[in-house]
Design a protein around this motif. Sequence first.
Motif, PDB file in Angstrom:
ATOM      1  N   ARG A  25       0.825  -1.202   0.000  1.00  0.00           N
ATOM      2  CA  ARG A  25       0.000   0.000   0.000  1.00  0.00           C
ATOM      3  C   ARG A  25       0.862   1.256   0.000  1.00  0.00           C
ATOM      4  O   ARG A  25       0.571   2.222  -0.712  1.00  0.00           O
ATOM      5  CB  ARG A  25      -0.936  -0.009   1.205  1.00  0.00           C
ATOM      6  N   SER A  26       1.931   1.264   0.788  1.00  0.00           N
ATOM      7  CA  SER A  26       2.841   2.424   0.810  1.00  0.00           C
ATOM      8  C   SER A  26       3.415   2.687  -0.572  1.00  0.00           C
ATOM      9  O   SER A  26       3.510   3.836  -1.021  1.00  0.00           O
ATOM     10  CB  SER A  26       3.984   2.186   1.803  1.00  0.00           C
ATOM     11  N   ILE A  27       3.806   1.611  -1.252  1.00  0.00           N
ATOM     12  CA  ILE A  27       4.374   1.747  -2.597  1.00  0.00           C
ATOM     13  C   ILE A  27       3.320   2.278  -3.563  1.00  0.00           C
ATOM     14  O   ILE A  27       3.596   3.174  -4.378  1.00  0.00           O
ATOM     15  CB  ILE A  27       4.938   0.399  -3.070  1.00  0.00           C
ATOM     16  N   ALA A  28       2.102   1.748  -3.474  1.00  0.00           N
ATOM     17  CA  ALA A  28       1.045   2.213  -4.375  1.00  0.00           C
ATOM     18  C   ALA A  28       0.751   3.700  -4.179  1.00  0.00           C
ATOM     19  O   ALA A  28       0.552   4.441  -5.155  1.00  0.00           O
ATOM     20  CB  ALA A  28      -0.219   1.386  -4.153  1.00  0.00           C
ATOM     21  N   LEU A  29       0.747   4.154  -2.933  1.00  0.00           N
ATOM     22  CA  LEU A  29       0.438   5.557  -2.654  1.00  0.00           C
ATOM     23  C   LEU A  29       1.548   6.490  -3.116  1.00  0.00           C
ATOM     24  O   LEU A  29       1.284   7.637  -3.501  1.00  0.00           O
ATOM     25  CB  LEU A  29       0.187   5.743  -1.159  1.00  0.00           C
ATOM     26  N   THR A  30       2.778   6.040  -3.061  1.00  0.00           N
ATOM     27  CA  THR A  30       3.897   6.896  -3.472  1.00  0.00           C
ATOM     28  C   THR A  30       4.221   6.762  -4.958  1.00  0.00           C
ATOM     29  O   THR A  30       4.658   7.719  -5.588  1.00  0.00           O
ATOM     30  CB  THR A  30       5.145   6.607  -2.627  1.00  0.00           C
ATOM     31  N   ASP A  31       3.976   5.577  -5.534  1.00  0.00           N
ATOM     32  CA  ASP A  31       4.206   5.412  -6.974  1.00  0.00           C
ATOM     33  C   ASP A  31       3.118   6.064  -7.813  1.00  0.00           C
ATOM     34  O   ASP A  31       3.285   6.234  -9.022  1.00  0.00           O
ATOM     35  CB  ASP A  31       4.269   3.926  -7.326  1.00  0.00           C
ATOM     36  N   ALA A  32       2.008   6.453  -7.184  1.00  0.00           N
ATOM     37  CA  ALA A  32       0.890   7.039  -7.938  1.00  0.00           C
ATOM     38  C   ALA A  32       1.201   8.440  -8.457  1.00  0.00           C
ATOM     39  O   ALA A  32       0.500   8.938  -9.334  1.00  0.00           O
ATOM     40  CB  ALA A  32      -0.359   7.083  -7.055  1.00  0.00           C
ATOM     41  N   VAL A  33       2.231   9.068  -7.906  1.00  0.00           N
ATOM     42  CA  VAL A  33       2.581  10.439  -8.305  1.00  0.00           C
ATOM     43  C   VAL A  33       4.046  10.489  -8.708  1.00  0.00           C
ATOM     44  O   VAL A  33       4.831   9.582  -8.396  1.00  0.00           O
ATOM     45  CB  VAL A  33       2.306  11.442  -7.164  1.00  0.00           C
ATOM     46  N   ASP A  34       4.417  11.566  -9.392  1.00  0.00           N
ATOM     47  CA  ASP A  34       5.812  11.697  -9.822  1.00  0.00           C
ATOM     48  C   ASP A  34       6.667  12.238  -8.676  1.00  0.00           C
ATOM     49  O   ASP A  34       6.157  12.605  -7.600  1.00  0.00           O
ATOM     50  CB  ASP A  34       5.933  12.580 -11.060  1.00  0.00           C
ATOM     51  N   ASP A  35       7.969  12.298  -8.903  1.00  0.00           N
ATOM     52  CA  ASP A  35       8.893  12.717  -7.843  1.00  0.00           C
ATOM     53  C   ASP A  35       8.632  14.142  -7.378  1.00  0.00           C
ATOM     54  O   ASP A  35       8.811  14.463  -6.200  1.00  0.00           O
ATOM     55  CB  ASP A  35      10.344  12.584  -8.327  1.00  0.00           C
ATOM     56  N   GLU A  36       8.199  14.989  -8.288  1.00  0.00           N
ATOM     57  CA  GLU A  36       7.914  16.374  -7.915  1.00  0.00           C
ATOM     58  C   GLU A  36       6.773  16.430  -6.899  1.00  0.00           C
ATOM     59  O   GLU A  36       6.809  17.190  -5.929  1.00  0.00           O
ATOM     60  CB  GLU A  36       7.561  17.196  -9.157  1.00  0.00           C
ATOM     61  N   ASP A  37       5.756  15.592  -7.110  1.00  0.00           N
ATOM     62  CA  ASP A  37       4.649  15.526  -6.171  1.00  0.00           C
ATOM     63  C   ASP A  37       5.071  14.901  -4.842  1.00  0.00           C
ATOM     64  O   ASP A  37       4.546  15.252  -3.783  1.00  0.00           O
ATOM     65  CB  ASP A  37       3.503  14.704  -6.769  1.00  0.00           C
TER      66      ASP A  37
END
Length: 449
Positions: free
Chosen positions: A32-44
């Motif tokens: 879940r942590s990966i899904a929440l952080t991979d959903a946006v780009d590095d700038e976000d």
Amino acid sequence: MSVTPEHNPLLELSPQNLRAHAAEALTRARARSIALTDAVDDEDLVRQHSKLMSPLVWDLAHIGSQEELWLVRDVGGREPLRPEIDDLYDAFQHARADRPSLPLLGPAEARAYVREVREKAFDVLEKAPLEGSRLTESAFAFGMITQHEQQHDETMLATHQLRQGEPVLHAPEPPRPPAARLPAEVLIPGGRFTMGTTAEPWALDNERPAHEVDVPAFVLDTAPVTCGAYVEFLDSGGYQDRRFWSEAGWAYLNDHAITAPRFWRREPGGWWRTRFGVHEPVPSGEPVVHVSFHEAEAYARWAGKRLPTEPEWEKAARHDPVSGRSRRFPWGDEEPTAEHANLGQRHLRPAAAGAYPAGASPLGVHQLIGDVWEWTSTSFHGYPGFSAFPYREYSEVFFGPEYKVLRGGSFGTDAAAIRGTFRNWDYPIRRQIFAGFRCARDPRPGEVT
């Protein structure tokens, strides 16, 4: 009356199965942590979307830092991986508003760090004795870290709600309720019940110990207050009528020009809201969400009711009037499934009132677990016999009238981080969290036989 015995399936697992259970819980949280952080780009990831929240990349590295401190170093006795970043990810050292200015790990570095920590944590889980200390007994430390990660996942989900831009999270719609209408209220008989827990292996310190509480008879809403009911409060001028608001609530309302639940806006034709980047009409049948304690309290007064106390809420959720025993969950002792409750970010919204009949309590109260956190009228405090463990900063430093207790979890709460005894708390002004409420009242003459 003595404290009734508790039952917990986790206590019946063999050491091998307990390790597998802990590993699965940790793995689900990390996915879940990966899904929440991979959903946006590095700038976000490095942007602060609200001063109320940390940048998502801080939450990710903080998850790894806590896992390293407790599992790798403390339980495992291993050498520190990144001792120089301990202070950066200490939540008590730096306010959320200040975290973007810190020399934080970048997205790639944070991801590499949490992967390395997890590899070592799994090695510790494989080898550590699951007995001999309070941290290792029944894999408590691994359960604590699982819950910590899932709590931050819910925090990151709240950050996604505050984020501006196109939708990046997607999920199926929650189930619809059966056609039969629920009764509006349920009478909860008076008497003693067992509150809190002593036997729940992964329960946190503020849930302990189990103790007897006498709760007079009261009447409780069968389901959380819906958006449709809340619109009646809005449209009747409830936000402009001083009679319904406490002094602190009225001051907060006016100081911040609050006119509706957060993310709501009145438009031609009715009320609309923004939900994870989607602009949509407010659904009348769903529990209202993103309201503060002050708003919940004012609505209850307008409706001629009040907010339930924390013991009232827990009795409604756990007490089995036939056996006299307190259950782990409203439906029994078994872990939540998709039929019992709206949990785990399975859906990105609360389900309509009555959508989970399998999750109802023995007394007929619905949706006490999942959908929305529910404000109670109780200030956060320790139970009789409370003992801080494993550190004061988890609970004890928050005890006092500044914080109000919330119960039951939300659609963004994972099953590993909620149960009938679980206690959440926050400032009464908070609105970015996935909080709603239900109302209670004292019985009228003749209602109690």
